[in-house]
Design a protein around this motif. Structure first.
Motif, short mmCIF file in Angstrom:
data_model
loop_
_atom_site.label_atom_id
_atom_site.label_comp_id
_atom_site.label_asym_id
_atom_site.label_seq_id
_atom_site.Cartn_x
_atom_site.Cartn_y
_atom_site.Cartn_z
N THR A 181 8.49 19.89 -1.63
CA THR A 181 8.85 18.82 -0.81
C THR A 181 8.27 18.16 -0.87
N THR A 182 6.72 18.07 -1.56
CA THR A 182 5.86 16.83 -1.46
C THR A 182 6.68 15.44 -1.96
N VAL A 183 6.13 14.21 -0.93
CA VAL A 183 7.42 13.27 -0.85
C VAL A 183 6.76 12.29 -2.23
N ALA A 184 7.19 12.29 -3.00
CA ALA A 184 7.10 11.30 -4.63
C ALA A 184 6.10 10.08 -3.87
N LYS A 185 6.99 9.51 -3.18
CA LYS A 185 6.19 7.65 -2.69
C LYS A 185 4.29 7.83 -2.04
N ASN A 186 4.38 9.51 -1.97
CA ASN A 186 3.32 9.78 -0.87
C ASN A 186 1.83 9.53 -2.10
N ALA A 190 -1.83 7.83 -1.46
CA ALA A 190 -2.71 8.54 -1.68
C ALA A 190 -3.47 7.98 -2.21
N ALA A 191 -3.08 7.45 -3.19
CA ALA A 191 -4.20 6.80 -4.59
C ALA A 191 -4.92 5.53 -4.01
N ARG A 192 -4.45 5.03 -2.76
CA ARG A 192 -5.97 4.03 -2.12
C ARG A 192 -6.93 4.87 -2.12
N TYR A 193 -7.34 5.71 -1.45
CA TYR A 193 -7.78 6.99 -0.89
C TYR A 193 -8.61 7.85 -1.74
N TRP A 194 -8.26 7.05 -2.95
CA TRP A 194 -9.29 7.47 -4.66
C TRP A 194 -10.61 7.96 -4.71
N THR A 356 -8.54 12.30 3.92
CA THR A 356 -7.02 11.44 4.45
C THR A 356 -6.26 11.36 3.00
N PHE A 357 -6.93 11.14 1.50
CA PHE A 357 -6.17 11.49 0.16
C PHE A 357 -4.89 13.02 0.84
N LEU A 358 -5.85 13.81 1.09
CA LEU A 358 -4.52 15.18 1.14
C LEU A 358 -3.67 14.66 2.02
#
Lengths: 464, 101
Positions: A181-186, A190-194, A356-358
């Protein structure tokens, strides 16, 4: 007259590490643990698994607990197992029940290291027999050498679900499939915290390794699931899910839900520690500084019950708390305390880099924060999300107001399972942050204590 | 029909009674584990809506695993270690005792 310097509630990585550090500096330490052996949940039953030779099959993360447990056993801490701290007073008094007998232990400082619990994941049908959690499956794996039967599905998202599936397959067992159920748009958020993710590249690589192993095993994987319902008469019979707007159904015998973990704050709230809302993780956590000092002078918090950070961070925070208490009580025997703590904080910050990424990637879908009206959110009292919304609309402005009206939070679990849901529903209807709403008021005893036991406690106390 | 099956080949196992039927579990397993492994379809009925319930979290949080252990009622079965000869009583129909892998 205080009976010990430091009383620790919980014997996972945080509790054990605090005991080891405090003992190294000569403090008298009592550790109260409701399990029969050290390890908390993450290293549960580790000594027995060591003896049985089942360690290699349970994964590297689990095996890391062997040395901590060994050091804890050798530390000289007074370990009180099979025991529940059912009330903690801000003055350092702890009321503890061991196999039907209660006593009071008074400490200079108390460290709450009560760990985490599965985020309650209300979905239609989740109270059916045959629906359990990934955490419960790990407990069955670690303590009962038991594995999922025929047609059991993992439903949800998060690193723990992936890790469990990986250890299962490594042990030669199978899971019918993973409805993710991981939300696709997350992924975009999340990519902001690369940068944090790259700093935590060890964790990243491990995770990628687990995922590829799962893919290679041929496990059925249904991703980007938007909504889930479990159906059956008296037990799990079918799972329904919606993906790209289309509903599908499959026969199933069991479901293991998982939507991440949240701090187990029951004791901290009951003790009177102030709590705040963590909007990224979607949970309450005790207000604390980097040492673990809570809003109450004699109470510290460490590990997942303070904020979800995982086992390594928990161990570091536990060590910091142990040294800090030693500094306060015996400054002269902790000359390099500040330096030690500083180094440990640096390590903890590094371990937390990927957090935060996770958290954003695996943040639960809106449906978990905001279940459909007909979904039961209080399992004990069978109260639906719709009933809570209606209560707020008709005037209950607080979680305790909703509790008085509907009884949610008044059942045996004392609000552990519905607390977050009710706070989020009140927040949703009132359009204010859960921070302004706060958790349920929780009153001790936080676990049931018999009258005879309480009478026995009173008799012992008056005899002193 | 149990959601879990036990693998008893390694290590010691002990025998407990779930609603009179013998169930073998490893040392370290809880009373609730024994109930799950007995094949029982549900272990409790909600006093509020009479729906069938069974252990859920296995770590003392959800209170779904309330059962009678050695005559003491309403104990959290997941918080009690199974010991040889323990008698566990709960609601629900017993399936095949001892579902094994």
């Amino acid at each position: 007259m205080k009976e010990c310097d430091l009383l620790i509630v919980g014997c996972g990585p945080a509790g054990m590490s605090a005991a080891i550090a405090a003992r190294r500096h000569g403090l008298s330490v009592v550790v109260v643990d409701d399990q029969p052996a050290p390890g908390g949940q993450i290293y549960r039953n580790i000594e027995a698994n060591q003896i049985a030779g089942t360690l290699p099959t349970l994964g590297e993360d689990y095996q890391a607990g062997v040395s901590i447990v060994r050091e804890f056993r050798a530390s000289g801490a007074n370990y009180i197992q099979n025991s529940t701290a059912w009330q903690i007073n801000p003055n350092g008094d702890a009321y503890i029940s061991t196999l039907g007998t209660s006593r009071k232990i008074s400490a200079e400082y108390i460290l709450l290291a009560t760990g985490s619990m599965e985020r309650p994941a209300p979905v239609g049908g989740w109270t059916l027999p045959g629906v359990m959690t990934v955490g419960s499956a790990q407990i069955m794996q670690k303590t009962a050498n038991a594995f999922p039967g025929e047609n059991v599905w993992i439903v949800g998202c998060g690193p723990l679900a992936i890790y469990y599936a990986y250890t299962l397959i490594k042990q030669g067992h199978r899971i019918a499939g993973f409805i993710e159920t991981t939300v696709a748009k997350n992924k975009i958020g999340a990519a902001r915290y690369w940068q944090g993710a790259l700093l935590g590249h060890n964790y990243l690589l491990k995770g990628i390794g687990y995922l590829s192993r799962l893919k290679f095993s041929g496990m059925v994987h249904i991703a980007n699931v938007e909504s889930v319902e479990i159906l059956g008469t008296g037990k799990v019979e079918r799972i329904r899910w919606r993906r790209k707007g289309v509903w599908q159904e499959i026969a199933a015998d069991g479901v293991l839900l998982h939507e991440g973990v949240v701090p187990h704050t029951q004791l901290a709230i009951a003790t009177g520690c102030s709590h705040e809302w963590n909007s990224i993780q979607g949970c309450f956590q005790p207000k604390s500084d980097k040492l673990g000092q809570s809003s109450l002078d004699r109470i510290l918090v460490a590990g997942d019950c303070r904020a979800i950070g995982g086992a390594k961070v928990a161990a570091l925070q536990g060590s910091i708390a142990g040294i800090e208490v030693a500094r306060r009580l015996r400054a002269e025997s902790v000359p390099s305390g500040e330096k030690e703590i500083s180094a440990l904080m640096g390590s903890a910050d590094r371990e937390l880099a990927i957090r935060t990424f996770l958290d954003v990637l695996y943040g639960p879908r809106d449906e978990i924060r905001s279940p459909p009206d007909n979904c039961v959110i209080c399992r004990c009292e069978a109260v639906t999300a719709g009933a809570v919304r209606e209560a707020v609309r008709s005037g209950c402005q607080t979680v305790d107001g909703v509790k008085s009206q509907l009884r949610c939070g008044m059942g045996p679990c004392q609000g552990r399972m519905c607390g977050l849901s009710v706070a989020q529903l009140v927040s949703e209807v009132r359009q204010v942050s859960p921070d302004g709403i706060g958790p349920y008021r929780i009153r001790p005893p936080i676990k049931p204590v018999g009258f005879r036991e309480l009478a026995g406690l009173a008799a012992t106390q008056s005899g002193q | 029909m149990s959601i879990f099956k036990a693998q008893l080949s390694s290590g010691e196992s002990i025998a407990v009674k779930v609603n009179g039927a013998e169930v073998r579990v490893p040392l370290g397993a809880s009373a609730a584990s024994a109930v799950l492994l007995s094949g029982i379809s549900f272990s409790r009925t909600s006093p509020v809506d009479h729906s069938p319930r069974a252990p859920y979290c296995m770590m003392g949080v959800c209170f779904e695993c309330l059962m009678t252990i050695n005559g003491v009622r309403e104990r959290q079965g997941c918080m009690v270690s199974a010991v040889s000869g323990m008698t566990i009583e709960c609601e629900g129909t017993s399936g095949d005792a001892n579902e094994r892998v």
